[in-house]
Design an enzyme around this catalytic site. Structure first.
Site, PDB file in Angstrom:
ATOM      1  N   LYS A   1       2.176 -12.872   5.025  1.00 61.83           N
ATOM      2  CA  LYS A   1       1.116 -12.350   4.646  1.00 61.83           C
ATOM      3  C   LYS A   1       1.173 -10.946   3.739  1.00 61.83           C
ATOM      4  O   LYS A   1       0.392 -10.799   2.638  1.00 61.83           O
ATOM      5  CB  LYS A   1       0.521 -11.353   5.979  1.00 61.83           C
ATOM      6  CG  LYS A   1      -0.889 -10.757   5.984  1.00 61.83           C
ATOM      7  CD  LYS A   1      -1.039 -10.350   7.257  1.00 61.83           C
ATOM      8  CE  LYS A   1      -2.602  -9.881   7.332  1.00 61.83           C
ATOM      9  NZ  LYS A   1      -2.658  -9.025   8.705  1.00 61.83           N
TER      10      LYS A   1
ATOM     11  N   ASP B   1      -0.788   2.695   7.246  1.00 58.07           N
ATOM     12  CA  ASP B   1      -1.094   2.730   5.828  1.00 58.07           C
ATOM     13  C   ASP B   1      -1.113   4.273   5.476  1.00 58.07           C
ATOM     14  O   ASP B   1      -1.023   4.499   4.403  1.00 58.07           O
ATOM     15  CB  ASP B   1      -2.616   2.287   6.061  1.00 58.07           C
ATOM     16  CG  ASP B   1      -2.834   0.904   6.476  1.00 58.07           C
ATOM     17  OD1 ASP B   1      -2.249   0.582   7.589  1.00 58.07           O
ATOM     18  OD2 ASP B   1      -3.863   0.033   6.221  1.00 58.07           O
TER      19      ASP B   1
ATOM     20  N   GLU C   1       2.532  -9.825   9.388  1.00 59.43           N
ATOM     21  CA  GLU C   1       1.956  -9.968  10.607  1.00 59.43           C
ATOM     22  C   GLU C   1       1.541 -11.558  11.081  1.00 59.43           C
ATOM     23  O   GLU C   1       0.972 -11.901  11.767  1.00 59.43           O
ATOM     24  CB  GLU C   1       0.695  -9.183  10.844  1.00 59.43           C
ATOM     25  CG  GLU C   1       0.928  -7.640  10.849  1.00 59.43           C
ATOM     26  CD  GLU C   1      -0.306  -6.759  10.795  1.00 59.43           C
ATOM     27  OE1 GLU C   1      -1.236  -7.257  10.453  1.00 59.43           O
ATOM     28  OE2 GLU C   1      -0.026  -5.582  11.191  1.00 59.43           O
TER      29      GLU C   1
HETATM   30  O1  IFM Z   1      -1.655  -1.647   8.648  1.00 62.00           O
HETATM   31  C1  IFM Z   1      -2.178  -2.829   8.208  1.00 62.00           C
HETATM   32  C2  IFM Z   1      -1.343  -4.013   8.373  1.00 62.00           C
HETATM   33  O2  IFM Z   1       0.077  -3.659   7.751  1.00 62.00           O
HETATM   34  C3  IFM Z   1      -1.812  -5.459   7.561  1.00 62.00           C
HETATM   35  N1  IFM Z   1      -3.261  -5.583   8.333  1.00 62.00           N
HETATM   36  C4  IFM Z   1      -3.982  -4.690   8.476  1.00 62.00           C
HETATM   37  C5  IFM Z   1      -3.480  -3.183   8.758  1.00 62.00           C
HETATM   38  C6  IFM Z   1      -4.609  -1.941   8.551  1.00 62.00           C
HETATM   39  O3  IFM Z   1      -4.884  -2.029   7.272  1.00 62.00           O
END
Ligand code: IFM
Length: 756
Positions: free
Chosen positions: A596, A344, A483
């Site tokens: 997702k 992120d 994911e």
């Molecule tokens: O890094 C992200 C991921 O891409 C999706 N799930 C949450 C994580 C943290 O924001």
């Protein structure tokens, strides 16, 4: 203190414990973060006080950011009875986050059961220029009575992490010192495993006409809570001013010495200035930051204000002075994701800093560089070479992803991201080049960046496996950005970014050899780089497999994805977020084409120059209908790419989704902390989407904007190679002005080349 113009104000008009507002009203300066709870601390609230980098493990599943004692407690008692707002008639209530000035304002007019009316009005801020300081200032007026007021200031060490989750609750610290030092109170703690010491000192004044006015001061050591109390003979109609200064210091910083001494000395130093002066300096610092970071959208009030909200949290979160911390996925705003740093930061937030505050961007990249040895060790432990950055990172650079979590149905599930979501290593390398390209910071590239790029390339070279039968390199058993799908083979995003990383490293070796031979020699020696390695990287890159269907021009997210059961999203909720199509079983997402978050579309954005317009459009159309946006990292990318492929309607919808993520709580979990990636994504969607900025060959800044119907203009500024450029875009004009000059800037405005 005067509040700013309406476009800068985010308001809460109902007194209630709200996790959403605790996060949205959290204040941070990149060092301290405090959640936006009320001063009285209602038991339904979740106090959160964090210092960047102060992590601990103790009995938690993984290392997490420690929820420190809450230092901002303040309560008023009338003739020794607690003026509990929740038990009063609320004649007036307002909390306002003033984005321009970085202040949380609060006004309460309360009528208690005895008919006494009290007004409390003031503000707090976490100082932007004095990183250790929190200031609170409230005026109290007893409107229709005179009484003894007791002003109680407290530091509360009853806080724990995961307060509301019995299985996860952890107390990460022990109190090691409490003291009434005459000018204030002190509470010191030590974390259980890592033994970080944190000192909190606060001093409170009660003033009438600028004079201290209490007749009694006393402190109480109540075990986990220490209080400082002032009793005042309050007269009807008089304005009593409460000023509380709090200093937080941790042993994590260099040269702190004795925490108690440093903390109380700093407090004394701040006390020599009036609260007005401290406020003035704080606002000046915000002014300086807004001067570059602000974006104005004329014609769309909601978009304009929410964008300022997103930028406010971004500018607040950075600390260019600390190269040993980075930004957590939930900022310093809550405990979601345990304070861990993900991709992120590099892919979603970093571009904002690269273009508006390059020093902050550099500090974040240095955090990765400083943990490069740990990344080498991760690779080694997992049987690879080079450097493998952890999917979730805290203070040591070890992999911190929890092994277990819960699925959408609440069932325990194994979390595989920490084992196989490898793409982060390429994302970090990508971020290094992104920074270097925009800043021309060759010194950083030579001394730090190249090592990251080469070591990550080595990692990819070791994880890519040659499939003799098919004559190609593959990366199998991975999780890509989406994911929902685990244990995939040949995720297009991962493989393409790996390829990019391998080629970049080989190009870089040539560049260093040619232009900076001494540096190259030094680096080669340091990391034992052989002459053959760059050739091996090229060879792997040329044969790495990218699942692609040329007949349809469709990139397959991973091998076999198109064979999965297909659902297309048709319904949207009140926040315009997709609703699960009928028939979807939430514990079987691996079996469907629903995704997702942006994955192939993410690739089309980051490596846009590799794909033609038609490929982008076809893939956008295909994947957009199947994206559930269950990650806040998703809508911004569909907004940005929506503009680029001409799906402007979708672009605007997705833009508002990302800009309002926390203000509307459209992911349903804002109480856990700010969606920091979405903040950065919002900025990117504006500048690189609607603003139309992209970087072409030879570092030409191309500007191809598109504005939604109601937007009259869009204004933003960026640093580009040492020049500060101001853009003003209207439907039929693009104006670019240089505010700070470093050298010529090559532009291409709607296809027309220009040099300024
Ligand atoms: O890094 C992200 C991921 O891409 C999706 N799930 C949450 C994580 C943290 O924001």
């Amino acid at each position: 203190m005067k509040l700013s113009e309406r476009e800068w104000l985010i308001e809460q008009d109902k007194l209630e414990a709200s996790g959403k507002f605790e996060t949205c009203f959290a204040l941070t300066n990149g060092y301290i973060g405090i959640r936006g709870i009320n001063e009285e601390v209602f038991c339904e609230e979740t106090p959160g006080t964090y210092i960047a980098g102060v992590f601990d493990k103790s009995t938690a599943q993984v290392t997490e950011l420690v929820n420190l004692p809450n230092p901002i407690g303040l309560r008023i008692y009338i003739n020794r009875e607690f003026l509990n707002p929740l038990k009063c008639e609320i004649l007036e209530f307002k909390r306002v986050l003033d984005l321009k000035q970085g202040i949380l304002y609060r006004k309460l007019r309360l009528k208690d059961v005895k008919g006494r009316i009290t007004t409390i009005e003031g503000f707090r801020f976490v100082s932007m220029n004095n990183k250790n300081l929190i200031v609170q200032k409230y005026d109290v007026v007893c409107e229709n009575y005179s009484a003894v007021l007791n002003v109680e200031s407290f530091i509360d060490a009853t806080t724990v992490n995961s307060k509301d989750v019995p299985n996860d609750r952890v107390k990460h610290y022990e109190i090691d010192k409490k003291k009434d030092f005459a000018d204030g109170i002190y509470l010191g703690i030590t974390t259980k495993d890592k033994k970080y010491k944190v000192g909190i000192a606060s001093s409170t004044k009660v003033l009438l006409n600028n004079q201290r006015c209490y007749f009694n001061r006393f402190t109480k050591d109540l075990g986990y809570i220490i209080t400082e109390n002032f009793e005042v003979e309050a007269k009807q109609g008089e304005r009593y001013e409460i000023e509380k200064l709090t200093v937080l210091v941790s042993s994590r910083e260099k040269n702190v010495g004795d925490v108690f001494e440093t903390c109380t000395n700093k407090l004394k130093e701040f006390e020599t200035k009036s609260a007005e002066k401290l406020l003035f300096e704080h606002i000046e610092e915000y002014k300086r930051l807004w001067d570059v970071a602000n974006i104005d959208i004329v014609g769309d009030e909601v978009a304009n204000k929410s964008v300022k909200f997103n930028i406010f949290h971004l500018i607040s979160m950075a600390n260019p002075e600390d190269e040993h911390v980075s930004l957590g996925a939930k900022g310093l705003h809550g405990e979601g994701y345990k304070g861990h740093v993900f991709w992120d930061t590099e892919i979603f937030m970093l571009p904002f800093y690269i273009y508006t505050n390059p020093a902050a961007a550099k500090a974040m990249l240095m955090y990765r560089y400083n943990l490069l040895d740990a990344a080498r060790e991760n690779a080694r432990k997992n049987g690879y070479k080079g450097a493998q950055f952890p999917w979730e990172s805290a203070d040591t650079g070890e992999e911190e992803t929890p092994k277990w979590g819960y699925d959408y149905l609440g069932n325990p599930v194994r979390i595989w991201t920490g084992d196989i979501e490898y793409h982060i290593s390429a994302d970090i390398a990508y971020a290094v080049m992104n920074y270097v390209r925009a800043t021309d910071d060759i010194d950083f590239l030579l001394n730090y960046g190249s090592e990251i790029i080469i070591e990550t390339a080595r990692f990819w070279a070791s994880i890519c496996k040659y499939n003799k039968e098919k004559g190609r390199y593959e990366i199998n058993d991975v999780i890509g950005p989406d994911e929902f799908h685990e244990h995939c083979n040949n995720n297009a995003y991962t493989n393409y970014l790996a390829k990019w990383n391998l080629l970049k490293a080989s190009e870089l070796c040539n560049l260093l050899l040619e232009k900076y031979p001494k540096y190259f020699e030094k680096l080669s020696k340091k990391i034992n780089l052989s002459d053959e390695e760059p050739f091996v990287w090229q060879e792997i890159a040329s044969k790495i497999y990218i699942p692609y269907h040329p007949d349809k021009k469709l990139i397959e997210q991973f091998e076999g994805y198109f064979n999965l059961k297909d659902f297309v999203i048709k319904e949207y909720d009140q926040n315009n977020m997709p609703v699960w199509p009928e028939g979807v079983e939430l514990d079987k997402l691996n079996n469907y084409q629903l995704i997702k978050q942006a994955d192939v579309v993410m690739l089309l954005y980051l490596l846009g120059e590799e794909f033609d317009d038609q490929t982008k459009k076809i893939n956008y159309d295909y994947y957009e209908k199947r994206t559930m946006h269950k990650s806040s990292l998703s809508p911004s990318i569909y907004a940005l790419m929506g503009v680029r492929v001409g799906e402007t309607n979708r672009a605007y919808i997705n833009f508002m989704r990302t800009a309002l993520t926390d203000l509307e709580d459209n992911q349903g979990n804002t109480h856990l902390g700010i969606h920091a990636a979405s903040l950065g994504g919002t900025w990117q969607a504006l500048v690189f989407g609607f603003g139309g900025i992209s970087i072409e060959k030879d570092d030409v800044l191309s500007v191809n904007p598109w504005l939604p119907e109601k937007w009259e203009s869009l204004k933003f500024s960026i640093w580009w190679k040492g020049n500060l450029l101001d853009f003003k875009i209207t439907k039929d004009n693009v104006e670019v002005k240089k505010r700070v000059e470093k050298g010529n800037v090559k532009l291409k405005i709607k296809g027309q080349e220009a040099i300024i």
